[in-house]
Design an enzyme around this catalytic site. Structure first.
Site, PDB file in Angstrom:
ATOM      1  N   ASN A  19       0.797  -1.235   0.000  1.00 50.01           N
ATOM      2  CA  ASN A  19       0.000   0.000   0.000  1.00 50.01           C
ATOM      3  C   ASN A  19       0.826   1.279   0.000  1.00 50.01           C
ATOM      4  OD1 ASN A  19       0.809  -0.620   2.590  1.00 50.01           O
ATOM      5  ND2 ASN A  19      -1.043   0.091   3.589  1.00 50.01           N
ATOM      6  N   LYS A  75      13.146  -7.402  -0.474  1.00 45.84           N
ATOM      7  CA  LYS A  75      12.288  -8.404  -1.127  1.00 45.84           C
ATOM      8  C   LYS A  75      11.175  -7.558  -1.729  1.00 45.84           C
ATOM      9  CE  LYS A  75       8.850 -10.834  -0.953  1.00 45.84           C
ATOM     10  NZ  LYS A  75       7.756 -10.806  -1.914  1.00 45.84           N
ATOM     11  N   HIS A  86       8.033  -5.938  -3.501  1.00 47.09           N
ATOM     12  CA  HIS A  86       6.642  -6.399  -3.497  1.00 47.09           C
ATOM     13  C   HIS A  86       6.216  -6.762  -4.919  1.00 47.09           C
ATOM     14  CE1 HIS A  86       2.445  -6.927  -2.738  1.00 47.09           C
ATOM     15  NE2 HIS A  86       2.709  -6.884  -1.453  1.00 47.09           N
ATOM     16  N   GLY A 114       2.704  -5.136   6.414  1.00 42.17           N
ATOM     17  CA  GLY A 114       1.708  -5.899   5.659  1.00 42.17           C
ATOM     18  C   GLY A 114       0.727  -6.574   6.587  1.00 42.17           C
ATOM     19  N   SER A 115       0.306  -7.769   6.194  1.00 43.88           N
ATOM     20  CA  SER A 115      -0.754  -8.451   6.934  1.00 43.88           C
ATOM     21  C   SER A 115      -0.223  -9.115   8.212  1.00 43.88           C
ATOM     22  CB  SER A 115      -1.362  -9.543   6.048  1.00 43.88           C
ATOM     23  OG  SER A 115      -0.380 -10.512   5.752  1.00 43.88           O
ATOM     24  N   GLU A 133       5.190  -4.402  11.086  1.00 44.80           N
ATOM     25  CA  GLU A 133       4.091  -3.471  11.359  1.00 44.80           C
ATOM     26  C   GLU A 133       2.903  -4.041  10.611  1.00 44.80           C
ATOM     27  OE1 GLU A 133       1.554  -0.913  10.051  1.00 44.80           O
ATOM     28  OE2 GLU A 133       3.261   0.223   9.265  1.00 44.80           O
ATOM     29  N   CYS A 169      -2.867   1.634   7.061  1.00 47.68           N
ATOM     30  CA  CYS A 169      -2.823   0.880   8.314  1.00 47.68           C
ATOM     31  C   CYS A 169      -3.501   1.649   9.442  1.00 47.68           C
ATOM     32  CB  CYS A 169      -1.390   0.524   8.671  1.00 47.68           C
ATOM     33  SG  CYS A 169      -0.255   1.858   8.422  1.00 47.68           S
ATOM     34  N   GLU A 174      -9.414  -6.636  11.398  1.00 44.79           N
ATOM     35  CA  GLU A 174      -9.371  -5.596  10.372  1.00 44.79           C
ATOM     36  C   GLU A 174     -10.013  -6.084   9.065  1.00 44.79           C
ATOM     37  OE1 GLU A 174      -5.826  -2.864   8.437  1.00 44.79           O
ATOM     38  OE2 GLU A 174      -5.401  -4.963   8.779  1.00 44.79           O
TER      39      GLU A 174
END
Ligand code: NAP
Length: 527
Positions: free
Chosen positions: A158, A183, A185, A240-241, A264, A301, A392
């Site tokens: 995002n 790495k 995305h 991320g998730s 995070e 987030c 979430e």
């Protein structure tokens, strides 16, 4: 030019045989570039180079590292509009957002440059020897922060600029003296390659060792897993998730030598509206919140996913006004069909929960990959007893919890999982009556906002972007602002070490003129 190759240190490389393409969600077509996933050999080469580069890069002065960070910012600017166009074609995010996020990224790099040039961040602490002390002489001890080693950074979907290739984690690790392996995305691999080319140019121009930065493409989880498990990697930065962050955290903990994973992750960012504020400001609040919930298709987030109040005429007026306002907001494009797919799945799962009422949802037809916003409501006791409702729903979705009384509201807050932010909306001095609510909220979050919205994360030294698990894996650290450098260092002591062999930061002469704790007192003086 976009080649679709990996950067293994300063070299472009594509030895692997797996290729993939990124996706333009606005046009609903694949982008043209063919991206080659890194091979196992390339993963190993990148880490070996980083470990070798660490030996010299970790010893480079703050002034030289600052030059490197500023050069990265300059080289990113030089990429001009082409970079912004690639960013938009891989994310569906508009040009204005691309310009804003690039500005934030450049600002972060320059803020870290200033921070390490000034030098106080190493937290130098000196306790001089007392050879005459009885019964035992006191030794000379000098402590400062030193770099951890090669760091792996996982780009976030995002924030293709600010939390990805040259984003906050990379800037913090490079500032600390740690080589970085990104790495990339898979959703914005071409943007990642362009930004990587800027980092490599900057590294070459400022004479940084080969391997100080590498960028690896991947379309699945294997490359990330291999990096986290590599014995020469010493820390990980992730956004991320919860699922992804937790999987990497567990993998790192299982290594022979466990390493820290600073992840995070998810947050519903509870907003507590106090009774008088509901009564007096419900109209403005509804407008402000309908805007905050739908901003950027809710792909932040810090999106306000949970609004909590005590049942009253004010709360009824607020939910009615929110229901009216939310459907007036224009739906926006989400980052990728997978993200909108996850949004629809999670939304459906939430809507199927017993007792959940839809207050309003956008009903008209929308363009492809655009998200329809929804606001919902639930009674306090139902919320308390159903953990699924605490999760979430990443996207333009929010849930209003209607509590029976202030005790229930406090109980709900105390039962929430850890969060990045909490917000208190108060009128006049009413907050003074609710200190236990404020204390309960403070114990669940990393940052508390007074009469505002959680969306919007200022980049400055006093920002704390993190929070109790699962908002982050370590609530003692921030992922935003110059203090995030502390994630990638460890304190280290020299005992009775000859002055001429000490790092500049700890020498008697204090050649860098930094602030140090000398025998318990802050001082910039020579010893
Ligand atoms: P993600 O699925 O967590 O993936 C982030 C990165 O981690 C990707 O590069 C992914 O690699 C990698 N990864 C994920 N699971 C992994 C595992 N088990 N092992 C190794 N690597 C793994 O997040 P995303 O792609 O940014 O977005 C997907 C969802 O995450 C969203 O729908 C949203 O729910 C959530 N999200 C939350 C926030 C937030 O701040 N709260 C921010 C962004 C996303 P691959 O893609 O190559 O598999």
């Amino acid at each position: 030019m976009i080649t679709g190759k990996n950067y293994i240190g300063n070299q472009l490389s594509a030895n692997g045989n797996k290729v993939f393409k990124t996706f333009n969600p606005l046009l609903n077509i694949e982008n043209q570039w063919e991206i080659t996933e890194a091979s196992t050999d390339e993963v190993n080469q990148a880490v070996e180079l980083a470990a070798e580069a660490f030996k010299t890069y970790s010893k480079i002065s703050g002034v030289k590292k600052a030059e490197f960070l500023r050069a990265i910012a300059e080289e990113i600017e030089t990429l001009g509009d082409e970079l912004l166009e690639v960013y938009s074609s891989e994310s569906g995010l508009p040009k204005g957002r691309a310009v804003g996020e690039r500005g934030r990224t450049l600002g972060q790099l320059r803020a870290f440059a200033d921070h390490i040039e000034e030098g106080n961040w190493v937290a130098a602490s000196i306790d001089t020897a007392q050879p005459e002390r009885k019964p035992l002489p006191k030794v000379d001890l000098r402590k400062m922060n030193v770099a951890l080693g090669p760091v792996v950074v996982f780009g976030a979907s995002n924030f293709p600029f600010a939390f990805s290739t040259a984003g906050g984690d990379t800037a913090a690790a490079l500032a600390a003296g740690c080589p970085v392996i990104v790495k990339s995305h898979p959703m914005h691999a071409a943007t990642g390659e362009m930004v990587s080319s800027a980092i490599i140019k900057a590294a070459e121009k400022t004479g940084m060792p080969n391997g100080v930065f590498s960028n690896l493409n991947s379309s699945g989880i294997e490359i990330g897993q291999a990096l986290v498990q590599h014995s020469k990697v010493k820390a990980v930065g992730f956004t991320g998730s919860i699922r992804g962050g937790r999987a990497l955290f567990d993998l790192a903990a299982k290594r022979k030598e466990p390493i820290p994973v600073f992840a995070e992750m998810g947050s519903v960012n509870p907003v507590v509206i106090l009774p008088e504020a509901l009564q007096k400001k419900y109209k403005t609040l509804a407008k402000t919140y309908s805007n905050s919930i739908t901003m950027g298709a809710g792909q932040f987030c810090t999106n306000p996913g949970l609004i909590i109040g005590v049942k009253s005429e004010g709360l009824t007026n607020f939910v009615n006004a929110l229901a009216e306002d939310i459907i007036k907001e224009e739906p926006s494009c989400m980052l990728h069909p997978n993200i909108i797919g996850a949004y629809e799945t999670n939304k459906t799962a939430a809507l199927s929960q017993k007792g959940l009422k839809v207050l309003a949802g956008y009903e008209d037809d929308v363009k492809v990959n655009h998200a329809k916003q929804v606001v919902t409501a639930v009674e306090g006791d139902i919320f308390l007893n159903n953990p699924t409702l605490h999760h979430e729903v990443f996207g333009p979705f929010s849930l209003v919890v209607q509590c029976d009384n202030i005790n229930q509201l406090e109980q709900i807050i105390s039962n929430l999982e850890g969060q990045l932010t909490g917000t208190i909306i108060s009128d006049g001095n009413e907050i003074g009556k609710y200190t236990t609510v404020v204390n309960a909220l403070q114990s669940r979050v990393g940052r508390i906002i007074f009469n505002g919205v959680p969306t919007g994360v200022e980049v400055c030294p006093s920002m704390l972007h993190g929070g109790p698990y699962p908002a982050s894996t370590d609530s003692r650290f921030t992922a935003v602002g110059v203090d995030s450098i502390k994630r990638f260092v460890r304190p280290f002591s020299f005992q009775d070490w000859p002055n001429e062999l000490l790092p500049e930061e700890l020498k008697n002469e204090n050649p860098l003129g930094i602030s140090r704790l000398v025998n318990g007192k802050n001082s910039k003086d020579k010893i």
